[in-house]
Design a protein around this motif. Structure first.
Motif, short mmCIF file in Angstrom:
data_model
loop_
_atom_site.label_atom_id
_atom_site.label_comp_id
_atom_site.label_asym_id
_atom_site.label_seq_id
_atom_site.Cartn_x
_atom_site.Cartn_y
_atom_site.Cartn_z
N TYR A 56 0.84 -1.20 0.00
CA TYR A 56 0.00 0.00 0.00
C TYR A 56 0.87 1.25 0.00
O TYR A 56 2.05 1.20 0.37
N THR A 65 -3.63 3.73 -1.98
CA THR A 65 -3.99 2.58 -2.80
C THR A 65 -3.44 1.32 -2.15
O THR A 65 -2.41 1.35 -1.48
N THR A 67 -2.76 -2.91 -3.20
CA THR A 67 -2.65 -3.86 -4.30
C THR A 67 -2.27 -5.22 -3.75
O THR A 67 -1.42 -5.32 -2.87
N HIS A 77 -7.07 -4.13 -6.74
CA HIS A 77 -6.78 -2.78 -6.25
C HIS A 77 -7.96 -2.20 -5.49
O HIS A 77 -9.10 -2.45 -5.86
N ASP A 79 -8.79 1.88 -3.74
CA ASP A 79 -8.36 3.22 -3.36
C ASP A 79 -9.06 3.56 -2.05
O ASP A 79 -10.17 3.10 -1.80
N THR A 94 -11.29 -0.48 -7.14
CA THR A 94 -10.96 0.25 -8.38
C THR A 94 -10.43 -0.69 -9.46
O THR A 94 -9.72 -0.27 -10.36
#
Length: 111
Positions: A56, A65, A67, A77, A79, A94
């Motif tokens: 992150y 974000t 991942t 992902h 956000d 996202t």
């Protein structure tokens, strides 16, 4: 963490979205920009545990974000924004169109 979502996936042959939900614990390690997730998911009338590790970032405005890799190996992902003086993260999925989840959002509360 808690989440609500609408999903289309395995077992849903007519492609109508179905609700899914999750609750669990996310542990962040700021020194390395990594996190560990341990969630209980409910979808299609079934409960399952989901363990994931990822990375992150957070900028000076509190936007960040996250991942990670899904169980099937797809990159995922979300956000988020840090709110309530750092006590919560408000997040939204996202991932691009055509992925498993149609829409997911939630709140992470500092414990």
């Amino acid at each position: 963490m808690r989440a609500v979502a609408w999903a289309v996936g395995q077992g849903n042959t007519d492609k109508n979205p179905v609700p899914i939900s999750a609750v669990g614990l996310i542990t962040y390690t700021p020194a390395t920009g990594t996190f560990h997730v341990d969630l209980i998911l409910r979808g299609y009338g079934t409960n399952s545990e989901n363990l994931r590790d990822g990375t992150y970032t957070v900028d000076a405005t509190g936007h960040g974000t996250m991942t990670w890799l899904s169980g099937g190996g797809a990159t995922r992902h979300i956000d988020f924004y840090v709110v309530n003086r750092g006590a919560e993260l408000k997040w939204i999925d996202t991932d691009p169109p055509g992925t498993f989840e149609l829409s997911a959002f939630g709140t992470m509360t500092k414990q």
